[in-house]
Design a protein around this motif. Structure first.
Motif, PDB file in Angstrom:
ATOM      1  N   ASN A  99     -19.853  36.011  82.317  1.00  0.00           N
ATOM      2  CA  ASN A  99     -21.152  35.417  82.965  1.00  0.00           C
ATOM      3  C   ASN A  99     -21.840  34.239  82.344  1.00  0.00           C
ATOM      4  O   ASN A  99     -22.445  33.764  82.946  1.00  0.00           O
ATOM      5  CB  ASN A  99     -22.082  36.845  83.035  1.00  0.00           C
TER       6      ASN A  99
ATOM      7  N   ILE B  81     -24.048  33.438  85.396  1.00  0.00           N
ATOM      8  CA  ILE B  81     -24.106  34.722  86.359  1.00  0.00           C
ATOM      9  C   ILE B  81     -25.191  35.516  85.368  1.00  0.00           C
ATOM     10  O   ILE B  81     -24.877  35.682  84.207  1.00  0.00           O
ATOM     11  CB  ILE B  81     -22.820  35.156  86.591  1.00  0.00           C
TER      12      ILE B  81
ATOM     13  N   LEU C 196     -24.902  41.142  90.547  1.00  0.00           N
ATOM     14  CA  LEU C 196     -24.578  39.873  90.101  1.00  0.00           C
ATOM     15  C   LEU C 196     -25.424  38.689  90.898  1.00  0.00           C
ATOM     16  O   LEU C 196     -25.569  38.896  91.951  1.00  0.00           O
ATOM     17  CB  LEU C 196     -23.046  39.389  90.396  1.00  0.00           C
TER      18      LEU C 196
ATOM     19  N   THR D 158     -16.121  36.162  90.549  1.00  0.00           N
ATOM     20  CA  THR D 158     -16.280  37.319  89.668  1.00  0.00           C
ATOM     21  C   THR D 158     -16.083  38.687  90.255  1.00  0.00           C
ATOM     22  O   THR D 158     -15.520  39.701  89.846  1.00  0.00           O
ATOM     23  CB  THR D 158     -17.833  37.306  88.905  1.00  0.00           C
TER      24      THR D 158
ATOM     25  N   ASN E 187     -27.720  37.897  80.835  1.00  0.00           N
ATOM     26  CA  ASN E 187     -26.479  37.514  81.188  1.00  0.00           C
ATOM     27  C   ASN E 187     -25.587  38.495  81.649  1.00  0.00           C
ATOM     28  O   ASN E 187     -24.657  38.256  82.458  1.00  0.00           O
ATOM     29  CB  ASN E 187     -25.746  36.661  80.106  1.00  0.00           C
ATOM     30  N   MET E 188     -25.911  39.822  81.278  1.00  0.00           N
ATOM     31  CA  MET E 188     -25.267  40.793  81.788  1.00  0.00           C
ATOM     32  C   MET E 188     -25.907  42.237  81.275  1.00  0.00           C
ATOM     33  O   MET E 188     -25.303  42.619  79.808  1.00  0.00           O
ATOM     34  CB  MET E 188     -23.871  41.305  81.736  1.00  0.00           C
TER      35      MET E 188
END
Length: 134
Positions: free
Chosen positions: A30, A35, A50, A60, A90-91
């Motif tokens: 990501n 992402i 996402l 992704t 970013n995650m």
């Protein structure tokens, strides 16, 4: 630049020992593809959002659909967005234990069946993801 937000659910294949690997791979991927999003795991199920440019998010998601650690990958929601709701992640990742899930009775049912509740009310998925970031 157009942005989309994609929300899906899936089931974990194998045991929870792979969770750290899944999260660290998501962070690397990501970051490289700009992402953002959040991954929530509870009761053998993933719920993830996402956000990013459509091409990157779709690539992704295709990868996730073919990842052997996921099964029953089900798209709940895809929508165009003006700005990111999870821009600081970013995650992000959260693993809800059974005890934590018991403390969230309004959400618990969504992690106990075949995802049919999410299919009926896909917007609740975003509510759960936002709540889990607190």
């Amino acid at each position: 630049m157009s942005l989309i937000q994609l929300v899906y659910v899936s089931r974990l294949v194998g045991d929870e020992s792979v969770l750290k690997s899944i999260h660290s791979h998501a962070v690397r991927n990501n970051t490289a593809h700009t992402i953002t999003g959040h991954l929530l795991y509870a009761n053998g199920r993933f719920l993830q959002v996402l956000e990013g440019e459509p091409k990157q998010v779709h690539q992704t998601f295709e990868y996730i659909k073919h990842d052997v650690r996921h099964q029953h990958v089900t798209l709940l929601l895809e929508q165009t967005i003006e700005e990111r709701a999870f821009m600081h992640w970013n995650m992000g990742f959260r693993h809800l234990s059974t005890d934590e899930l018991d403390q969230l009775p309004a959400y618990k049912a969504y992690f106990e069946d075949d995802f049919s509740a999410f299919k009926i009310q896909p917007q609740i998925a975003l509510e759960i993801l936002r709540h889990s970031c607190r």
